[in-house]
Design a protein around this motif. Structure first.
Motif, short mmCIF file in Angstrom:
data_model
loop_
_atom_site.label_atom_id
_atom_site.label_comp_id
_atom_site.label_asym_id
_atom_site.label_seq_id
_atom_site.Cartn_x
_atom_site.Cartn_y
_atom_site.Cartn_z
N UNK A 117 0.82 -1.20 0.00
CA UNK A 117 0.00 0.00 0.00
C UNK A 117 0.86 1.26 0.00
N UNK A 118 2.08 1.15 0.52
CA UNK A 118 2.92 2.33 0.71
C UNK A 118 4.10 2.39 -0.28
N UNK A 119 4.44 1.27 -0.87
CA UNK A 119 5.57 1.24 -1.80
C UNK A 119 5.12 0.58 -3.09
N UNK A 120 5.36 1.26 -4.20
CA UNK A 120 5.00 0.73 -5.52
C UNK A 120 6.20 0.81 -6.45
N UNK A 121 6.11 0.13 -7.55
CA UNK A 121 7.24 0.08 -8.49
C UNK A 121 7.39 1.37 -9.27
N UNK A 122 6.30 2.09 -9.51
CA UNK A 122 6.36 3.30 -10.31
C UNK A 122 5.79 3.08 -11.70
N UNK A 123 5.65 4.16 -12.44
CA UNK A 123 5.00 4.10 -13.76
C UNK A 123 5.87 3.37 -14.78
N UNK A 124 7.16 3.71 -14.84
CA UNK A 124 8.02 3.13 -15.87
C UNK A 124 8.17 1.62 -15.71
N UNK A 125 8.50 1.09 -14.53
CA UNK A 125 8.57 -0.38 -14.39
C UNK A 125 7.24 -1.06 -14.69
N UNK A 126 6.13 -0.42 -14.29
CA UNK A 126 4.83 -1.02 -14.58
C UNK A 126 4.56 -1.04 -16.08
N UNK A 127 4.93 0.03 -16.76
CA UNK A 127 4.77 0.07 -18.22
C UNK A 127 5.59 -1.03 -18.89
N UNK A 128 6.83 -1.20 -18.46
CA UNK A 128 7.68 -2.26 -19.04
C UNK A 128 7.12 -3.64 -18.75
N UNK A 129 6.56 -3.82 -17.55
CA UNK A 129 5.97 -5.12 -17.20
C UNK A 129 4.75 -5.41 -18.07
N UNK A 130 3.87 -4.42 -18.21
CA UNK A 130 2.67 -4.61 -19.03
C UNK A 130 3.04 -4.93 -20.47
N UNK A 131 4.04 -4.24 -20.99
CA UNK A 131 4.47 -4.48 -22.36
C UNK A 131 5.12 -5.85 -22.52
N UNK A 142 -5.77 -2.44 -18.68
CA UNK A 142 -6.53 -1.56 -17.80
C UNK A 142 -7.16 -2.31 -16.63
N UNK A 143 -7.15 -3.64 -16.68
CA UNK A 143 -7.85 -4.44 -15.68
C UNK A 143 -6.90 -5.17 -14.74
N UNK A 144 -5.96 -5.91 -15.29
CA UNK A 144 -5.10 -6.77 -14.46
C UNK A 144 -4.14 -6.00 -13.55
N UNK A 145 -3.48 -4.92 -14.01
CA UNK A 145 -2.58 -4.21 -13.09
C UNK A 145 -3.29 -3.64 -11.85
N UNK A 146 -4.57 -3.38 -11.95
CA UNK A 146 -5.34 -2.88 -10.80
C UNK A 146 -6.40 -3.89 -10.39
#
Length: 293
Positions: A117-131, A142-146
């Motif tokens: 809840x307090x620490x997340x990977x950030x936008x860039x790592x999440x974008x790379x993971x999704x890709x 739009x569904x699985x990451x959240x």
């Protein structure tokens, strides 16, 4: 019990304060509704009050003639329904074992889950993971990451702990009921209030979400309604800034001003209509499932 003079003064002040808060919340919504049905000239001149003036449906006609609006509606409804179903399923499946006192390593898992809840990977790592997972430019981005909210899962876990007695599970176990059957035949039927609250929370999130779509989607046929709404609002604001340097057709500007308010009403209407049907569960679920010290 007779109320004292001080109690009456306190209640009067409370009602006045609540009334002011209601007006503060409702006035912007009422203004947008009135502006969408009014003459754009009167809206620009600031002549719109509590009632529409110069009744005009041209903005709504243009909104519903726009094919991209219907595409956005279709996509948003699809994302909201599927996303909310995934959210509720995973949230309740995660809350159930964590609510059982005989679940091994329950405390350690709660600490591990709460940290996210307090620490997340950030936008860039999440974008790379999704890709890298092949979800880019697809509905699942739009569904699985959240797919699950830790806070909502904790609220659901607290609800299950405080409202379903362990003796019920023991009785079901003595009758030959497994954990899976207990989940489907005991937990879910008794969790209607908190599930209604979670449905509202998740549905509102998916309906209003546009940032993830802006990052993960490039095909306009997949755009949600809120992304089209953002384009309309931003483009209209850009036109206002350039009015001094570029000659602009007045009628076109007036239509754009009306369309801006009409699109807001069209996009927010369905989610506003959902709340009255869930209100009786909403209050009960929030009070019973609230976090307790």
């Amino acid at each position: 019990m007779k109320e004292s003079y001080g109690d009456r003064i306190f209640l009067l002040m409370t009602y006045v304060l609540i009334g002011l808060l209601v007006l503060i919340v409702l006035y912007p919504l009422l203004y947008v509704v009135n502006a969408s049905f009014s003459d754009p000239k009167l809206v620009i001149n600031g002549q719109i009050g509590l009632f529409p003036k110069g009744f005009n449906l041209e903005a709504y006609r243009r909104v519903f003639m726009n094919a991209e609006i219907w595409t956005g509606y279709r996509n948003t409804v699809l994302y909201t329904v599927i996303g909310t179903f995934v959210n509720i399923t995973l949230t309740m499946m995660g809350a159930y074992p964590l609510s059982r006192r005989n679940f091994p390593w329950r405390r350690g898992m709660m600490i591990f889950i709460t940290i996210t809840m307090f620490f997340s990977s950030g936008i860039v790592p999440m974008y790379l993971l999704v890709k890298s997972l092949g979800m880019y430019n697809s509905m699942w981005a739009l569904i699985l990451p959240s797919a699950i909210s830790v806070y909502n899962m904790i609220v659901a876990r607290t609800f299950l702990e405080t409202n379903i007695n362990e003796q019920i599970y023991e009785s079901a176990y003595m009758d030959g009921c497994s954990n899976i059957k207990s989940f489907f035949y005991i937990v879910l039927p008794l969790s209607a209030p908190i599930m209604a609250v979670l449905v509202l929370f998740y549905a509102v999130y998916h309906w209003n979400s546009y940032f993830e779509a802006m990052i993960y989607l490039k095909d306009r046929s997949l755009y949600p309604l809120q992304l089209f709404l953002r384009e309309i609002l931003v483009m209209n604001q850009s036109d206002n800034v350039m009015m001094d340097s570029i000659e602009m057709d007045t009628s076109k500007f007036l239509v754009a001003e009306g369309v801006k308010y009409a699109v807001i009403i069209v996009s927010s209407g369905p989610i506003l209509l959902l709340y009255p049907f869930l209100q009786k569960y909403f209050v009960k679920g929030m009070m019973i499932g609230a976090l307790k010290g």
